[in-house]
Design a protein around this motif. Sequence first.
Motif, PDB file in Angstrom:
ATOM      1  N   SER A 195      61.895  35.374  79.954  1.00 25.03           N
ATOM      2  CA  SER A 195      62.377  34.023  79.735  1.00 25.03           C
ATOM      3  C   SER A 195      62.192  33.630  78.276  1.00 25.03           C
ATOM      4  N   THR A 220      60.802  31.004  77.249  1.00 27.38           N
ATOM      5  CA  THR A 220      59.424  30.520  77.117  1.00 27.38           C
ATOM      6  C   THR A 220      58.478  31.689  76.859  1.00 27.38           C
ATOM      7  N   GLU A 221      58.680  32.788  77.575  1.00 30.98           N
ATOM      8  CA  GLU A 221      57.854  33.977  77.360  1.00 30.98           C
ATOM      9  C   GLU A 221      58.108  34.585  75.988  1.00 30.98           C
ATOM     10  N   ALA A 281      56.228  32.461  73.570  1.00 32.84           N
ATOM     11  CA  ALA A 281      54.788  32.666  73.742  1.00 32.84           C
ATOM     12  C   ALA A 281      54.334  33.967  73.094  1.00 32.84           C
ATOM     13  N   GLY A 294      58.588  26.497  69.546  1.00 39.19           N
ATOM     14  CA  GLY A 294      59.509  26.329  70.654  1.00 39.19           C
ATOM     15  C   GLY A 294      60.940  26.497  70.178  1.00 39.19           C
ATOM     16  N   GLU A 321      66.486  22.692  72.500  1.00 37.88           N
ATOM     17  CA  GLU A 321      67.188  22.420  73.753  1.00 37.88           C
ATOM     18  C   GLU A 321      67.656  20.973  73.714  1.00 37.88           C
ATOM     19  N   SER A 362      61.130  21.479  71.837  1.00 38.04           N
ATOM     20  CA  SER A 362      59.937  21.169  72.620  1.00 38.04           C
ATOM     21  C   SER A 362      58.956  22.310  72.439  1.00 38.04           C
ATOM     22  N   THR A 420      56.513  24.785  73.359  1.00 45.99           N
ATOM     23  CA  THR A 420      56.192  25.338  74.678  1.00 45.99           C
ATOM     24  C   THR A 420      55.007  26.286  74.660  1.00 45.99           C
ATOM     25  N   SER A 421      54.546  26.660  73.465  1.00 50.67           N
ATOM     26  CA  SER A 421      53.420  27.591  73.396  1.00 50.67           C
ATOM     27  C   SER A 421      52.510  27.209  72.236  1.00 50.67           C
ATOM     28  N   ASP A 463      49.949  19.011  72.531  1.00 48.45           N
ATOM     29  CA  ASP A 463      50.683  19.003  73.795  1.00 48.45           C
ATOM     30  C   ASP A 463      51.780  17.929  73.751  1.00 48.45           C
ATOM     31  N   ARG A 485      57.525  17.196  70.393  1.00 48.75           N
ATOM     32  CA  ARG A 485      58.968  17.421  70.397  1.00 48.75           C
ATOM     33  C   ARG A 485      59.489  17.091  69.008  1.00 48.75           C
TER      34      ARG A 485
END
Length: 284
Positions: free
Chosen positions: A9, A11-12, A15, A33, A36, A41, A43-44, A54, A57
């Motif tokens: 993905s 996201t992976e 990461a 990130g 989108e 955003s 994400t990691s 956390d 964005r």
Amino acid sequence: MSSPVTWESETELVANAVSELARRTRFPVAFGGLIEEGVVSVTSIVGNRTRSLDGLRVRPERGLGGRAMMELRPRMTSDYGSSQQITHDYDMFVLGEGLRTLLALPIVVRGRSRGVLYAGTWDEEPVGGITTAPAMQVAQSVADELRIRDEVEQRLRARTADDTVAPPQREQLRESFAELRSIAASIDDDSLRSRIARVERRLAILAGDAVPVATGPVPTVRLSPREIDVLACAALGSTNAEIASRLGLREGTVKAYLGTAMSKLDASTRHSAVAKARRAGLLP
């Protein structure tokens, strides 16, 4: 029908890149990130002391990362809080983590930003090429992966509409395969080379039903990576001199690799060797 292409993905992918960024530089904190709906955003995150990052964005043009994405080049500040070269929309996140030095690396695919990676530290620390070079390599590897995915997915969609591979598209597949072989031959990053190899196999699968079906069993042949490199270029009609230039080899070395590949494939000419390699699933 070819089997569907499966990817890790996005996201992976991010990461893994963030972890690699922290590993290959002296920055203790890394995050990032992809874009989108016009916004990145994050994400990691790795190496952080707080949860302040956390939910970050980032919009293009805003903050250090937004500037990097708009300018399509890395941007760095050694004193984030007092920098007058950026907007400070995201101070709550960055300063909340206590980061002072921050490097932003845009992920650029075909002249367009697709995301951003950050590396930072809590101290004021000048950043030279010895640190930024490996960081830029990580961002480029993500861009390369996204570009390859785009190309393969585009070809997959085209094949879904028409399951036969037309001659022009078939040649594009073969040119892409040869280009990937030459790229893989020029890099030392084992992880990236492994990812490229997976895409090469997918390209071979995509073109698999374009190869004429031969009678009799398909021979089991093992060619070295360099033998496949030179055969992939030979399949495009390149001369030995052109293959040598493309792969950074001597012309005599290219001739030797072709000779051993032809011997293994029991082929009397390079054209026969290419055909047999395709039948064996070694070339698209």
